[in-house]
Design a protein around this motif. Structure first.
Motif, PDB file in Angstrom:
ATOM      1  N   ARG A 195       0.841  -1.211   0.000  1.00 55.92           N
ATOM      2  CA  ARG A 195       0.000   0.000   0.000  1.00 55.92           C
ATOM      3  C   ARG A 195       0.872   1.255   0.000  1.00 55.92           C
ATOM      4  O   ARG A 195       0.595   2.222  -0.705  1.00 55.92           O
ATOM      5  CB  ARG A 195      -0.943   0.014   1.210  1.00 55.92           C
ATOM      6  CG  ARG A 195      -2.180  -0.828   1.038  1.00 55.92           C
ATOM      7  CD  ARG A 195      -3.250  -0.518   2.076  1.00 55.92           C
ATOM      8  NE  ARG A 195      -2.786  -0.543   3.455  1.00 55.92           N
ATOM      9  CZ  ARG A 195      -2.787  -1.610   4.245  1.00 55.92           C
ATOM     10  NH1 ARG A 195      -3.256  -2.754   3.802  1.00 55.92           N
ATOM     11  NH2 ARG A 195      -2.336  -1.529   5.489  1.00 55.92           N
ATOM     12  N   ARG A 196       1.904   1.214   0.787  1.00 54.78           N
ATOM     13  CA  ARG A 196       2.821   2.356   0.896  1.00 54.78           C
ATOM     14  C   ARG A 196       3.504   2.614  -0.452  1.00 54.78           C
ATOM     15  O   ARG A 196       3.637   3.760  -0.881  1.00 54.78           O
ATOM     16  CB  ARG A 196       3.846   2.037   1.991  1.00 54.78           C
ATOM     17  CG  ARG A 196       4.770   3.138   2.325  1.00 54.78           C
ATOM     18  CD  ARG A 196       4.189   4.022   3.365  1.00 54.78           C
ATOM     19  NE  ARG A 196       5.226   4.984   3.740  1.00 54.78           N
ATOM     20  CZ  ARG A 196       5.113   5.833   4.687  1.00 54.78           C
ATOM     21  NH1 ARG A 196       4.025   5.861   5.399  1.00 54.78           N
ATOM     22  NH2 ARG A 196       6.069   6.676   4.960  1.00 54.78           N
ATOM     23  N   GLN A 197       3.934   1.542  -1.114  1.00 52.23           N
ATOM     24  CA  GLN A 197       4.576   1.691  -2.428  1.00 52.23           C
ATOM     25  C   GLN A 197       3.591   2.235  -3.458  1.00 52.23           C
ATOM     26  O   GLN A 197       3.943   3.100  -4.267  1.00 52.23           O
ATOM     27  CB  GLN A 197       5.143   0.352  -2.899  1.00 52.23           C
ATOM     28  CG  GLN A 197       6.377  -0.089  -2.145  1.00 52.23           C
ATOM     29  CD  GLN A 197       6.804  -1.515  -2.483  1.00 52.23           C
ATOM     30  OE1 GLN A 197       6.039  -2.292  -3.052  1.00 52.23           O
ATOM     31  NE2 GLN A 197       8.033  -1.856  -2.116  1.00 52.23           N
ATOM     32  N   GLN A 198       2.353   1.747  -3.429  1.00 47.53           N
ATOM     33  CA  GLN A 198       1.327   2.241  -4.352  1.00 47.53           C
ATOM     34  C   GLN A 198       1.046   3.726  -4.107  1.00 47.53           C
ATOM     35  O   GLN A 198       0.921   4.513  -5.053  1.00 47.53           O
ATOM     36  CB  GLN A 198       0.034   1.442  -4.210  1.00 47.53           C
ATOM     37  CG  GLN A 198       0.099   0.048  -4.770  1.00 47.53           C
ATOM     38  CD  GLN A 198      -1.146  -0.766  -4.452  1.00 47.53           C
ATOM     39  OE1 GLN A 198      -1.971  -0.369  -3.627  1.00 47.53           O
ATOM     40  NE2 GLN A 198      -1.274  -1.918  -5.104  1.00 47.53           N
ATOM     41  N   GLU A 199       0.954   4.091  -2.840  1.00 48.12           N
ATOM     42  CA  GLU A 199       0.695   5.486  -2.498  1.00 48.12           C
ATOM     43  C   GLU A 199       1.839   6.381  -2.982  1.00 48.12           C
ATOM     44  O   GLU A 199       1.600   7.463  -3.533  1.00 48.12           O
ATOM     45  CB  GLU A 199       0.506   5.638  -0.988  1.00 48.12           C
ATOM     46  CG  GLU A 199      -0.004   7.000  -0.578  1.00 48.12           C
ATOM     47  CD  GLU A 199      -0.314   7.084   0.911  1.00 48.12           C
ATOM     48  OE1 GLU A 199      -0.337   8.217   1.429  1.00 48.12           O
ATOM     49  OE2 GLU A 199      -0.509   6.032   1.551  1.00 48.12           O
ATOM     50  N   THR A 249       3.316  10.389  -9.543  1.00 47.65           N
ATOM     51  CA  THR A 249       2.607  10.736 -10.782  1.00 47.65           C
ATOM     52  C   THR A 249       1.931  12.100 -10.659  1.00 47.65           C
ATOM     53  O   THR A 249       1.747  12.793 -11.650  1.00 47.65           O
ATOM     54  CB  THR A 249       1.557   9.675 -11.173  1.00 47.65           C
ATOM     55  OG1 THR A 249       0.626   9.519 -10.113  1.00 47.65           O
ATOM     56  CG2 THR A 249       2.203   8.354 -11.524  1.00 47.65           C
ATOM     57  N   ARG A 250       1.561  12.480  -9.435  1.00 51.07           N
ATOM     58  CA  ARG A 250       0.947  13.797  -9.211  1.00 51.07           C
ATOM     59  C   ARG A 250       2.005  14.881  -8.982  1.00 51.07           C
ATOM     60  O   ARG A 250       1.677  16.038  -8.763  1.00 51.07           O
ATOM     61  CB  ARG A 250       0.015  13.738  -7.991  1.00 51.07           C
ATOM     62  CG  ARG A 250      -1.216  12.864  -8.198  1.00 51.07           C
ATOM     63  CD  ARG A 250      -2.224  13.059  -7.072  1.00 51.07           C
ATOM     64  NE  ARG A 250      -1.680  12.763  -5.750  1.00 51.07           N
ATOM     65  CZ  ARG A 250      -1.958  11.670  -5.020  1.00 51.07           C
ATOM     66  NH1 ARG A 250      -2.785  10.764  -5.491  1.00 51.07           N
ATOM     67  NH2 ARG A 250      -1.424  11.506  -3.839  1.00 51.07           N
ATOM     68  N   GLY A 251       3.286  14.472  -8.974  1.00 44.10           N
ATOM     69  CA  GLY A 251       4.368  15.427  -8.768  1.00 44.10           C
ATOM     70  C   GLY A 251       4.614  15.761  -7.308  1.00 44.10           C
ATOM     71  O   GLY A 251       5.312  16.723  -6.998  1.00 44.10           O
TER      72      GLY A 251
END
Length: 124
Positions: free
Chosen positions: A52-56, A62-64
């Motif tokens: 979850r942490r890696q996905q976050e 991606t949002r900068g």
């Protein structure tokens, strides 16, 4: 007291001690299985948390945004304390000794019984 009564008392006592030790071993096995399940469950939770942490962090990149700081997961997920295994090893040794005693006792007395039956059949 006759010798056969003493012998049966000896066998009965040995079998009772053997059953007690087998019960103790069974309880130790239950404790170990519980520990193993808890450890496995915790490792799964740790793995899910890291994913979850890696996905976050990937979404943040991606949002900068800056990624979340690294965390020491070993402090967050302390493994459960394993049950002592030395007791189980000692119990196994005692079970082995009781089994050997019962085996020796029964083999000696079964031999005597068969000999007595053979002599009685021979004399009839």
């Amino acid at each position: 007291m006759c010798s056969s009564s003493l012998l049966s008392n000896h066998l009965e006592k040995s079998l009772q001690l053997l059953m007690d030790r087998v019960d103790d071993m069974s309880q130790d096995i239950v404790k170990y299985n519980t520990y193993s399940r808890n450890l496995s469950k915790q490792q799964q939770q740790k793995h899910q948390y890291v994913q979850r942490r890696q996905q976050e962090n990937a979404q943040r990149q991606t949002r900068g945004e800056t990624p979340l700081p690294e965390e020491d997961v070993s402090k967050m997920f302390k493994p459960p304390q394993p049950p002592p295994r030395m007791d189980t090893l000692l119990i196994a040794g005692q079970i082995n000794n009781y089994c050997q005693n019962v085996k020796e006792f029964t083999s000696q007395n079964l031999g005597k019984l068969f000999m007595a039956e053979a002599l009685q059949g021979h004399n009839s």
